[in-house]
Motif scaffolding. Structure first.
Motif, PDB file in Angstrom:
ATOM      1  N   PRO A  18      -1.974   8.608   5.120  1.00 32.78           N
ATOM      2  CA  PRO A  18      -1.743   9.366   3.879  1.00 32.78           C
ATOM      3  C   PRO A  18      -2.986  10.097   3.371  1.00 32.78           C
ATOM      4  O   PRO A  18      -4.107   9.592   3.465  1.00 32.78           O
ATOM      5  CB  PRO A  18      -1.285   8.283   2.891  1.00 32.78           C
ATOM      6  N   CYS A  19      -2.745  11.291   2.818  1.00 30.94           N
ATOM      7  CA  CYS A  19      -3.847  12.184   2.455  1.00 30.94           C
ATOM      8  C   CYS A  19      -4.735  11.609   1.357  1.00 30.94           C
ATOM      9  O   CYS A  19      -5.932  11.917   1.295  1.00 30.94           O
ATOM     10  CB  CYS A  19      -3.294  13.549   2.029  1.00 30.94           C
ATOM     11  N   GLU A  20      -4.172  10.777   0.474  1.00 30.93           N
ATOM     12  CA  GLU A  20      -4.979  10.238  -0.629  1.00 30.93           C
ATOM     13  C   GLU A  20      -5.971   9.180  -0.167  1.00 30.93           C
ATOM     14  O   GLU A  20      -6.911   8.829  -0.880  1.00 30.93           O
ATOM     15  CB  GLU A  20      -4.079   9.584  -1.701  1.00 30.93           C
ATOM     16  N   GLY A  21      -5.733   8.659   1.041  1.00 32.18           N
ATOM     17  CA  GLY A  21      -6.506   7.531   1.540  1.00 32.18           C
ATOM     18  C   GLY A  21      -5.591   6.335   1.727  1.00 32.18           C
ATOM     19  O   GLY A  21      -4.434   6.334   1.292  1.00 32.18           O
ATOM     20  N   THR A  22      -6.093   5.312   2.376  1.00 33.53           N
ATOM     21  CA  THR A  22      -5.261   4.149   2.631  1.00 33.53           C
ATOM     22  C   THR A  22      -6.111   2.903   2.795  1.00 33.53           C
ATOM     23  O   THR A  22      -7.331   2.967   2.888  1.00 33.53           O
ATOM     24  CB  THR A  22      -4.376   4.379   3.875  1.00 33.53           C
ATOM     25  N   GLY A  23      -5.427   1.767   2.840  1.00 32.86           N
ATOM     26  CA  GLY A  23      -6.094   0.496   3.034  1.00 32.86           C
ATOM     27  C   GLY A  23      -6.005   0.044   4.476  1.00 32.86           C
ATOM     28  O   GLY A  23      -5.482   0.750   5.336  1.00 32.86           O
ATOM     29  N   TYR A  24      -6.495  -1.137   4.718  1.00 34.60           N
ATOM     30  CA  TYR A  24      -6.468  -1.663   6.078  1.00 34.60           C
ATOM     31  C   TYR A  24      -6.426  -3.182   6.031  1.00 34.60           C
ATOM     32  O   TYR A  24      -6.688  -3.802   5.003  1.00 34.60           O
ATOM     33  CB  TYR A  24      -7.690  -1.194   6.883  1.00 34.60           C
ATOM     34  N   GLU A  25      -6.064  -3.754   7.151  1.00 30.55           N
ATOM     35  CA  GLU A  25      -6.048  -5.198   7.291  1.00 30.55           C
ATOM     36  C   GLU A  25      -7.155  -5.644   8.234  1.00 30.55           C
ATOM     37  O   GLU A  25      -7.585  -4.880   9.113  1.00 30.55           O
ATOM     38  CB  GLU A  25      -4.711  -5.690   7.850  1.00 30.55           C
ATOM     39  N   ILE A  26      -7.591  -6.872   8.045  1.00 24.32           N
ATOM     40  CA  ILE A  26      -8.327  -7.585   9.075  1.00 24.32           C
ATOM     41  C   ILE A  26      -7.443  -8.757   9.463  1.00 24.32           C
ATOM     42  O   ILE A  26      -7.182  -9.646   8.650  1.00 24.32           O
ATOM     43  CB  ILE A  26      -9.700  -8.062   8.585  1.00 24.32           C
ATOM     44  N   ILE A  46      -9.964   8.152   9.538  1.00 17.07           N
ATOM     45  CA  ILE A  46      -8.959   7.994   8.487  1.00 17.07           C
ATOM     46  C   ILE A  46      -9.663   7.751   7.159  1.00 17.07           C
ATOM     47  O   ILE A  46     -10.620   6.965   7.088  1.00 17.07           O
ATOM     48  CB  ILE A  46      -8.018   6.811   8.819  1.00 17.07           C
ATOM     49  N   ARG A  47      -9.210   8.405   6.126  1.00 18.15           N
ATOM     50  CA  ARG A  47      -9.801   8.203   4.787  1.00 18.15           C
ATOM     51  C   ARG A  47      -9.388   6.822   4.280  1.00 18.15           C
ATOM     52  O   ARG A  47      -8.203   6.569   4.030  1.00 18.15           O
ATOM     53  CB  ARG A  47      -9.301   9.294   3.836  1.00 18.15           C
ATOM     54  N   MET A  48     -10.348   5.925   4.135  1.00 18.45           N
ATOM     55  CA  MET A  48     -10.054   4.535   3.796  1.00 18.45           C
ATOM     56  C   MET A  48     -10.599   4.176   2.415  1.00 18.45           C
ATOM     57  O   MET A  48     -11.661   4.631   2.018  1.00 18.45           O
ATOM     58  CB  MET A  48     -10.705   3.598   4.827  1.00 18.45           C
ATOM     59  N   VAL A  49      -9.842   3.323   1.718  1.00 17.88           N
ATOM     60  CA  VAL A  49     -10.382   2.733   0.494  1.00 17.88           C
ATOM     61  C   VAL A  49     -11.394   1.664   0.892  1.00 17.88           C
ATOM     62  O   VAL A  49     -11.359   1.127   2.008  1.00 17.88           O
ATOM     63  CB  VAL A  49      -9.268   2.097  -0.375  1.00 17.88           C
ATOM     64  N   ASP A  50     -12.312   1.359  -0.007  1.00 16.60           N
ATOM     65  CA  ASP A  50     -13.254   0.262   0.213  1.00 16.60           C
ATOM     66  C   ASP A  50     -12.511  -1.017  -0.167  1.00 16.60           C
ATOM     67  O   ASP A  50     -12.655  -1.528  -1.279  1.00 16.60           O
ATOM     68  CB  ASP A  50     -14.502   0.464  -0.641  1.00 16.60           C
ATOM     69  N   TYR A  51     -11.709  -1.511   0.748  1.00 18.58           N
ATOM     70  CA  TYR A  51     -10.746  -2.584   0.455  1.00 18.58           C
ATOM     71  C   TYR A  51     -11.478  -3.830  -0.029  1.00 18.58           C
ATOM     72  O   TYR A  51     -12.380  -4.345   0.635  1.00 18.58           O
ATOM     73  CB  TYR A  51      -9.921  -2.885   1.702  1.00 18.58           C
ATOM     74  N   ASP A  52     -11.064  -4.323  -1.182  1.00 15.45           N
ATOM     75  CA  ASP A  52     -11.718  -5.460  -1.837  1.00 15.45           C
ATOM     76  C   ASP A  52     -11.037  -6.759  -1.417  1.00 15.45           C
ATOM     77  O   ASP A  52     -10.135  -7.258  -2.092  1.00 15.45           O
ATOM     78  CB  ASP A  52     -11.649  -5.266  -3.368  1.00 15.45           C
ATOM     79  N   PHE A  53     -11.474  -7.313  -0.281  1.00 15.44           N
ATOM     80  CA  PHE A  53     -10.854  -8.531   0.235  1.00 15.44           C
ATOM     81  C   PHE A  53     -11.105  -9.726  -0.679  1.00 15.44           C
ATOM     82  O   PHE A  53     -10.262 -10.620  -0.767  1.00 15.44           O
ATOM     83  CB  PHE A  53     -11.358  -8.828   1.653  1.00 15.44           C
ATOM     84  N   ILE A  85     -10.048 -11.047  13.977  1.00 17.37           N
ATOM     85  CA  ILE A  85      -9.791 -10.763  15.393  1.00 17.37           C
ATOM     86  C   ILE A  85      -9.411  -9.304  15.645  1.00 17.37           C
ATOM     87  O   ILE A  85      -9.549  -8.814  16.753  1.00 17.37           O
ATOM     88  CB  ILE A  85      -8.705 -11.701  15.974  1.00 17.37           C
ATOM     89  N   TYR A  86      -8.945  -8.597  14.625  1.00 15.24           N
ATOM     90  CA  TYR A  86      -8.617  -7.183  14.802  1.00 15.24           C
ATOM     91  C   TYR A  86      -8.553  -6.503  13.439  1.00 15.24           C
ATOM     92  O   TYR A  86      -8.479  -7.165  12.395  1.00 15.24           O
ATOM     93  CB  TYR A  86      -7.287  -6.994  15.541  1.00 15.24           C
ATOM     94  N   ALA A  87      -8.579  -5.170  13.471  1.00 17.22           N
ATOM     95  CA  ALA A  87      -8.411  -4.374  12.249  1.00 17.22           C
ATOM     96  C   ALA A  87      -7.335  -3.328  12.493  1.00 17.22           C
ATOM     97  O   ALA A  87      -7.110  -2.894  13.631  1.00 17.22           O
ATOM     98  CB  ALA A  87      -9.723  -3.691  11.865  1.00 17.22           C
ATOM     99  N   GLY A  88      -6.678  -2.937  11.406  1.00 20.40           N
ATOM    100  CA  GLY A  88      -5.647  -1.907  11.520  1.00 20.40           C
ATOM    101  C   GLY A  88      -5.422  -1.215  10.194  1.00 20.40           C
ATOM    102  O   GLY A  88      -5.403  -1.856   9.142  1.00 20.40           O
ATOM    103  N   ALA A  89      -5.277   0.106  10.247  1.00 21.81           N
ATOM    104  CA  ALA A  89      -5.074   0.907   9.035  1.00 21.81           C
ATOM    105  C   ALA A  89      -3.600   0.983   8.664  1.00 21.81           C
ATOM    106  O   ALA A  89      -2.716   0.990   9.515  1.00 21.81           O
ATOM    107  CB  ALA A  89      -5.618   2.315   9.244  1.00 21.81           C
ATOM    108  N   LEU A  90      -3.348   1.042   7.363  1.00 20.98           N
ATOM    109  CA  LEU A  90      -1.996   1.175   6.826  1.00 20.98           C
ATOM    110  C   LEU A  90      -1.583   2.648   6.797  1.00 20.98           C
ATOM    111  O   LEU A  90      -2.424   3.533   6.596  1.00 20.98           O
ATOM    112  CB  LEU A  90      -1.960   0.605   5.411  1.00 20.98           C
TER     113      LEU A  90
END
Length: 323
Positions: free
Chosen positions: A227-235, A292-299, A108-113
């Motif tokens: 964060p400069c290194e990158g970050t994760g996100y939620e769905i 935003i620099r994002m990791v390829d989050y492995d859900f 229903i939504y996404a958001g970055a950490l």
């Protein structure tokens, strides 16, 4: 004189901010004639409750909170497949999540950490502003950072999984061990750290960026950091509990939650997540996650019940000192 039809009943566990829980309760009452009992819980607490009720479910719908926990519930046979009509207009990341869940949970939504710091406290203390995850290890931030407990908080579990994906597991736990020297507390709720930073009870709160945006819009002195290194996100997701006693109302709720109208209740309640329905308007304060620099989050991996248990056990043993 005709009598009004009785309202349909529904029991919902809500993993989003209390303001959105309340707005959705009002919306489904007026739009769907559903009298929903909506209880706010952290993501891990909802997962524990749904598990404990498996033999006799008291919950019909799990709405909101980090979706990896709902993927775990789906894999454990705790959720019921449902094909809502709105999936035809879902954004690609939501389509992928729905497929990954076996049609048992919908995004229903996404958001970055990220994290946010109190600008007034930073100035008072004469400290340098952090820009990266590794900046949080600086000894000048001793007892000045909050991160929620990943056992109860989906936000904090996302942070744990993010660091593992950014740095590798052993390096991530070394990082968390060093970070622990600067952590003042591990509250249960994922939004508590940034709320405490907003109120000046801590300097830095690790949270989802949209929660910090909502507080900054309310006038709190927060600076928000991706964060400069990158970050994760939620769905964030919505699911029907297997064995739901109010199934028709549950299906109606999920369809509404995935509609553009249902998702607009978030912005109306002051929330800033990115909605999954392609026809929904983006809240004005929603962070541009494409920047935003994002990791390829492995859900698939981090939404696995076995992987969650293993990582939480290691966190408790090595970081919290809980056998």
């Amino acid at each position: 004189m005709a009598h009004a039809e009785p309202l349909a009943r529904l029991n919902v566990l809500c993993g989003v901010d209390e303001a959105w829980c309340a707005a959705m309760k009002d919306a489904v009452r007026s739009r769907l004639s559903i009298d929903a009992t909506v209880k706010r819980r952290s993501t891990g607490e909802i997962l524990d409750q749904v598990r404990s009720e498996k033999a006799d479910p008291q919950t019909d719908v799990w709405w909101g909170g980090t979706g990896d926990a709902q993927l775990q519930a789906a894999s454990e046979g705790l959720l019921q497949a449902y094909q809502p009509p709105s999936t035809a207009v879902m954004l690609p990341w939501a389509d992928n999540f729905f497929d990954l869940s076996g049609g048992r949970s919908a995004g229903i939504y996404a958001g970055a950490l990220g994290f946010a710091y109190n600008t007034e406290l930073l100035k008072q203390k004469g400290l340098k502003a952090p820009a990266c995850w590794k900046d949080l290890l600086d000894g000048t931030y001793a007892d000045a950072i909050e991160l929620a407990d990943p056992n109860s908080s989906g936000t904090a579990y996302t942070a744990l999984a993010t660091l593992v994906q950014l740095f590798g597991e052993d390096e991530a736990f070394k990082f968390l061990s060093r970070l622990g020297a600067n952590i003042s507390s591990y509250p249960q709720s994922g939004s508590a750290p940034v709320k405490d930073a907003a109120h000046g009870d801590t300097l830095i709160g690790i949270s989802f960026i949209h929660d910090a945006v909502t507080l900054r819009q309310a006038g709190y002195p927060l600076e928000i950091v991706a964060p400069c290194e990158g970050t994760g996100y939620e769905i964030g997701a919505v699911s029907i509990v297997k064995g739901a006693k109010n199934l028709d109302a549950a299906r109606a709720f999920v369809s509404f939650a995935l509609s553009a109208e249902g998702q607009a209740t978030g912005a109306a309640a002051g929330q800033n997540q990115v909605p999954s329905n392609a026809g929904a308007s983006l809240p004005p304060g929603a962070p541009d996650i494409s920047m935003i620099r994002m990791v390829d989050y492995d859900f698939a991996t981090f939404g696995s019940a076995d992987e969650r248990r293993r990582l939480l056990r290691r966190f408790d043993n090595e970081i919290r000192g809980i056998p």
